[in-house]
Design a protein around this motif. Structure first.
Motif, mmCIF file in Angstrom:
data_model
loop_
_atom_site.group_PDB
_atom_site.id
_atom_site.type_symbol
_atom_site.label_atom_id
_atom_site.label_comp_id
_atom_site.label_asym_id
_atom_site.label_seq_id
_atom_site.Cartn_x
_atom_site.Cartn_y
_atom_site.Cartn_z
ATOM 1 N N ILE A 150 -18.314 93.329 53.411
ATOM 2 C CA ILE A 150 -17.659 94.604 53.271
ATOM 3 C C ILE A 150 -18.128 95.737 52.762
ATOM 4 N N PRO A 151 -19.314 95.688 51.820
ATOM 5 C CA PRO A 151 -19.976 96.795 51.410
ATOM 6 C C PRO A 151 -21.079 97.360 52.515
ATOM 7 N N ALA A 152 -21.027 96.236 53.519
ATOM 8 C CA ALA A 152 -21.969 96.907 54.595
ATOM 9 C C ALA A 152 -21.271 97.771 55.614
ATOM 10 N N PHE A 153 -20.080 97.283 55.811
ATOM 11 C CA PHE A 153 -19.116 97.915 56.480
ATOM 12 C C PHE A 153 -18.810 99.231 55.954
ATOM 13 N N LEU A 154 -18.623 99.124 54.973
ATOM 14 C CA LEU A 154 -18.211 100.622 54.254
ATOM 15 C C LEU A 154 -19.371 101.649 54.112
ATOM 16 N N LYS A 155 -20.342 100.909 53.870
ATOM 17 C CA LYS A 155 -21.535 101.834 54.113
ATOM 18 C C LYS A 155 -21.961 102.480 55.322
ATOM 19 N N ASN B 297 -20.094 105.757 54.752
ATOM 20 C CA ASN B 297 -21.147 106.127 53.999
ATOM 21 C C ASN B 297 -20.957 106.109 52.419
ATOM 22 N N ALA B 298 -19.896 104.767 52.165
ATOM 23 C CA ALA B 298 -19.741 104.380 50.820
ATOM 24 C C ALA B 298 -21.127 104.070 50.099
ATOM 25 N N ASN B 299 -21.145 104.490 48.835
ATOM 26 C CA ASN B 299 -22.300 103.864 48.110
ATOM 27 C C ASN B 299 -22.140 102.392 47.679
ATOM 28 N N GLU B 300 -23.160 101.787 48.291
ATOM 29 C CA GLU B 300 -22.963 100.131 48.274
ATOM 30 C C GLU B 300 -23.371 99.630 46.898
ATOM 31 N N ILE B 301 -23.747 100.411 46.155
ATOM 32 C CA ILE B 301 -23.984 100.032 44.459
ATOM 33 C C ILE B 301 -22.570 99.947 44.061
ATOM 34 N N LEU B 302 -21.779 100.852 44.266
ATOM 35 C CA LEU B 302 -20.161 100.773 43.728
ATOM 36 C C LEU B 302 -19.469 99.933 44.232
ATOM 37 N N THR B 303 -19.534 99.918 45.685
ATOM 38 C CA THR B 303 -18.585 98.936 46.280
ATOM 39 C C THR B 303 -19.060 97.222 46.092
ATOM 40 N N SER B 304 -20.268 97.198 46.100
ATOM 41 C CA SER B 304 -20.760 95.672 45.810
ATOM 42 C C SER B 304 -20.476 95.308 44.544
ATOM 43 N N LEU B 305 -20.634 96.055 43.516
ATOM 44 C CA LEU B 305 -20.409 95.994 42.034
ATOM 45 C C LEU B 305 -18.884 95.608 41.785
ATOM 46 N N MET B 306 -18.052 96.668 42.472
ATOM 47 C CA MET B 306 -16.590 96.455 42.061
ATOM 48 C C MET B 306 -16.042 95.176 42.810
ATOM 49 N N LEU B 307 -16.778 94.784 43.752
ATOM 50 C CA LEU B 307 -16.055 93.459 44.530
ATOM 51 C C LEU B 307 -16.339 92.145 43.754
#
Length: 362
Positions: free
Chosen positions: A134-139, A143-153
């Motif tokens: 999910i964060p890989a796709f968003l990144k 270009n979503a920050n994977e720090i934020l997306t992976s942490l919120m998940l």
């Protein structure tokens, strides 16, 4: 006056190697101060915390049990961080790996076969990798920050776990406790000897060996290093940043998922509302303490496992809070990052006049 960080033209290779040792020494000194402020003998407290966990066979076995998930996750994160892909959500990937792998023993509870255990591990890896996708796709797509997306998940994964254990997968004979049925036979990881040490530690060592070969002997490892250290050169060489993001996040997520099902099919023996004491976050410290090197991660994982056992011993022997272990781990991470930063940068005092000139020049 203003303090700024100025990049060094050269940095000491010796200090780069000594940085983890210096960070550990500073952590021990800080720990001694913390214990002294609490009115405890710092030498006795540090002995209980760092030495006592390796003085008996039982405690050494417990260290290995806790080291296995830390090494698995830390090794995957070290590859991620070498590529400047910042996966902070390994705790959520661990949780989803545990959920995916538990599907077999909960839905097919009577299936007793070595194949059942193999499928559990595979599904655990797939569950963790799918959640990391999910964060890989968003990144790559936005270009979503994977720090934020992976942490919120992480929080989403924990809420899913809580709902599943209290709802559809709750043990009907469990007196309404939020837990699944107990796993049995080939639904559990085989132990090494009569203690609690299971084959998870062997899987962790094998993972370290494979990733060491990957990073030092394969083109993919070279791609990861180039993309992480010189992305512009990587583009000229034809390396794809997006493919590296996918590879690193799926790899680290898969290893976190294996660690998750390893916890459920190992020490826990069933799904509960809490699977780990924060292994996914502690593994970040393991990765940096191990210098983002799989071999270094092996030793760093054992050391951080000692802090868990030492923290438990300190609660019993010294009456300190259960947050003490987390304090030590946080202080250790702070000193690791501080030492690494000061190796690459020097602190410089900038006067207000020079600061204004610098702003005007920009």
């Amino acid at each position: 006056m203003k303090l700024v960080l100025e990049k060094r033209s050269e940095h000491s290779e010796l200090m780069t190697l000594m940085s983890p040792i210096l960070a550990i020494a500073l952590t021990v000194i800080t720990g001694a101060i913390i214990f002294a402020v609490q009115g405890l003998n710092p030498f006795s407290a540090l002995f209980v915390y760092f030495i006592e966990p390796i003085t008996s066979l039982w405690s050494i076995e417990e260290v290995l049990v806790k080291a296995a998930p830390l090494i698995l996750i830390g090794a995957g994160l070290s590859v991620c961080y070498m590529a400047n892909v910042w996966n902070i959500g390994a705790e959520g990937q661990l949780t989803m790996g545990a959920l995916a792998g538990s599907f077999v023993p909960i839905v097919f509870s009577s299936w007793q076969s070595p194949l059942a255990l193999v499928i559990m591990l595979i599904m655990g890896a797939l569950g963790g990798a799918a959640f990391a996708a999910i964060p890989a796709f968003l990144k790559n797509r936005f270009n979503a920050n994977e720090i934020l997306t992976s942490l919120m998940l992480v929080y989403i994964a924990q809420l899913i776990l809580d709902w599943v254990v209290r709802g559809p997968w709750r043990d009907p004979q469990g007196f309404n406790f939020p837990q699944s049925i107990a796993f049995e036979g080939w639904q559990l990881l085989p132990t090494l000897g009569s203690g609690r040490v299971h084959i998870g530690i062997i899987l962790a060592v094998i993972t370290v060996i494979i990733l060491t070969v990957l990073m030092n002997r394969t083109l993919k490892g070279f791609e990861i290093l180039v993309i992480g250290n010189a992305p512009r050169a990587g583009r000229f060489a034809g390396f794809s940043r997006k493919k590296i993001v996918w590879f690193c996040l799926l790899l680290s997520g898969g290893l976190a998922g294996i660690a998750g099902i390893g916890e459920v099919a190992g020490p826990s023996g069933q799904l509960q509302t809490s699977i780990s004491p924060g292994y996914g976050f502690t593994a970040i410290i393991v990765a940096f303490l191990g210098r983002l090197n799989p071999i270094g991660v092996l030793f760093a994982g054992i050391m951080l496992a000692i802090t868990y056992i030492g923290g438990e011993a300190a609660q019993i022997s010294l009456g300190v809070s259960d947050k003490t272990a987390q304090v030590f781990q946080g202080v250790l991470l702070f000193f690791i990052l501080a030492c690494d930063t000061l190796i690459l940068y020097r602190i410089k005092m900038l006067s207000s006049t020079k600061q204004q000139q610098s702003v005007a020049a920009e």
